[in-house]
Design a protein around this motif. Structure first.
Motif, PDB file in Angstrom:
ATOM      1  N   ASP A  51      27.993  -5.913  -2.189  1.00  0.00           N
ATOM      2  CA  ASP A  51      26.960  -5.043  -1.627  1.00  0.00           C
ATOM      3  C   ASP A  51      27.579  -3.955  -0.760  1.00  0.00           C
ATOM      4  O   ASP A  51      28.587  -4.181  -0.082  1.00  0.00           O
ATOM      5  N   THR A  52      26.951  -2.798  -0.753  1.00  0.00           N
ATOM      6  CA  THR A  52      27.287  -1.784   0.245  1.00  0.00           C
ATOM      7  C   THR A  52      26.385  -2.014   1.457  1.00  0.00           C
ATOM      8  O   THR A  52      25.444  -2.812   1.416  1.00  0.00           O
ATOM      9  N   ILE A  53      26.652  -1.285   2.509  1.00  0.00           N
ATOM     10  CA  ILE A  53      25.813  -1.413   3.700  1.00  0.00           C
ATOM     11  C   ILE A  53      24.383  -0.953   3.410  1.00  0.00           C
ATOM     12  O   ILE A  53      23.418  -1.462   3.994  1.00  0.00           O
ATOM     13  N   LEU A  54      24.231  -0.032   2.443  1.00  0.00           N
ATOM     14  CA  LEU A  54      22.891   0.410   2.060  1.00  0.00           C
ATOM     15  C   LEU A  54      22.134  -0.705   1.339  1.00  0.00           C
ATOM     16  O   LEU A  54      20.930  -0.880   1.542  1.00  0.00           O
ATOM     17  N   HIS A  55      22.838  -1.449   0.489  1.00  0.00           N
ATOM     18  CA  HIS A  55      22.209  -2.604  -0.158  1.00  0.00           C
ATOM     19  C   HIS A  55      21.733  -3.619   0.882  1.00  0.00           C
ATOM     20  O   HIS A  55      20.641  -4.188   0.759  1.00  0.00           O
TER      21      HIS A  55
END
Length: 413
Positions: free
Chosen positions: A141-145
């Motif tokens: 995951d990215t921080i946006l996810h």
């Protein structure tokens, strides 16, 4: 006979008042340090932020004991998780590199604050976390996810506003989902609306299952009674397409490119035939003609007008196709593409007539008998091809009308 000799060893324990010094270090200091470490771990385990704050401020060397808790977090992770802005500022002033420390999940303090939605902490950590914010977690995951999955919309808005990178915003997780996929999947209408308004997400992106965001919204509507029609409407208004329509759009793009190539080639052929007609041009002036005039116009006065008409039709048809393709008309609609295809059929037929006239002119009279037979066979074959194409497309249209989900060409071949 034994002799006892008393030697003063430098590393020997020496009693000095009520304190004991061992190897130059006060045992009391060691015990105090160990006690502070124990208290620090207890404070983290029991989430006693006030105790944690007092300990690290009294002994700042403990900041380097960066692995604490079940996720092996640093002290900055803990204070960021509990929205303790004063401690965050104090730790950053002492050592800003702690903002780049990752825990066992590959989360930075910035990730932790984003998931919790602590906006004040995010603002303080941002200048020190621009690089580490782009790191993917152990789960891909990215921080946006993480912001979307934990319904932290304000944090998502803050990060998108300050990290203006469309590639980062469209990065995929382990399942191939972008943040738009996840927001649609979870039914977060406001999040979807914000992402669409910012116009930074790729509406045609497909996940590992080959689904676009609109596919997911459509499937949600079918699975749940009532569904989430608002999200599907938002996506359609933004121009999102389902996978089957993307494939159709790709087909139209390929067809458009092919038409452009064919039209350019025909225009070149028609122009060349006009300035260099069969038989060539007169090279000098005379009483009956001038230099540069077509010889065919004098030797074949009956055939020359048909040659000019068919060649001009081919030239104008190809130029018209090129012009229409360059004007940016809505060629994602099949009807527009079929109109262009029909124009090209007429253009190619006209060029076939031009070829027949030209080959007749340059063929000696004694050889024209076999040539006529060849032309008749060619015209018959061309007519058969056109008829087959017409029948084939008519069958496809009928099949799609009565069986819209059936692949006719796949069943036919």
């Amino acid at each position: 006979m034994s002799i006892e000799i008393e030697i003063d060893m430098p590393n020997q324990n020496v009693e000095i008042g009520n304190r004991t010094r061992m190897n130059g270090t006060h045992v009391g200091e060691i015990e105090e340090h160990q006690t502070e470490e124990l208290d620090l771990n207890v404070a983290v385990a029991k989430v006693k932020i006030d105790v944690l704050s007092r300990i690290w401020r009294r002994n700042q060397s403990l900041l380097y004991k960066s692995k604490l808790g079940c996720f092996s977090q640093s002290i900055l992770h803990v204070v960021a998780s509990h929205d303790n802005v004063a401690d965050v500022l104090g730790i950053l002033d002492h050592d800003s590199e702690l903002a780049e420390v990752l825990d066992s999940r590959s989360w930075s303090p910035f990730h932790v604050a984003a998931v919790k939605g602590h906006m004040n902490v995010l603002e303080k950590l941002l200048p020190h976390s621009l690089c580490v914010a782009r790191v993917n977690t152990d789960h891909g995951d990215t921080i946006l996810h993480l912001c979307v999955k934990h319904d932290s919309l304000n944090a998502l808005k803050f990060i998108i506003k300050n990290i203006k990178d469309s590639e980062f915003a469209n990065r995929k997780d382990a399942e191939g989902n972008t943040i738009l996929h996840v927001a649609v999947m979870l039914g977060y209408t406001e999040c979807v609306r914000h992402l669409l308004n910012k116009k930074i997400v790729d509406l045609s992106s497909r996940n590992a299952n080959g689904n676009t965001a609109l596919d997911i919204a459509h499937n949600n509507n079918k699975r749940v009674d009532g569904g989430v029609p608002e999200i599907e409407k938002l996506l359609k208004d933004a121009g999102a397409l389902r996978t089957k329509h993307l494939k159709q759009g790709q087909w139209l793009i390929e067809k458009r490119d092919a038409l452009m190539v064919v039209a350019s080639l025909i225009a070149t052929m028609a122009f060349q035939a006009a300035v260099s007609p069969p038989g060539g041009v007169w090279q000098e002036n005379s009483e009956t003609h001038r230099a540069g005039e077509a010889v065919m116009a004098f030797d074949y006065p009956d055939s020359y007008p048909y040659f000019l008409r068919s060649n001009t039709i081919g030239f104008v048809g190809s130029l018209s196709t090129i012009l229409l393709l360059m004007t940016g008309l809505p060629f994602r609609k099949k009807i527009m593409m079929w109109i262009l295809v029909v124009i090209m059929w007429g253009t190619i037929s006209a060029m076939a007539v031009t070829y027949a006239i030209a080959i007749t002119v340059v063929t000696p009279i004694k050889c024209r008998g076999p040539l006529v037979k060849t032309i008749v066979v060619g015209v018959a074959m061309w007519g058969c091809v056109m008829t087959l194409l017409l029948i084939g497309h008519s069958l496809v249209l009928l099949c799609k009308r009565f069986h819209p989900h059936r692949n006719f060409f796949r069943d036919l071949f």
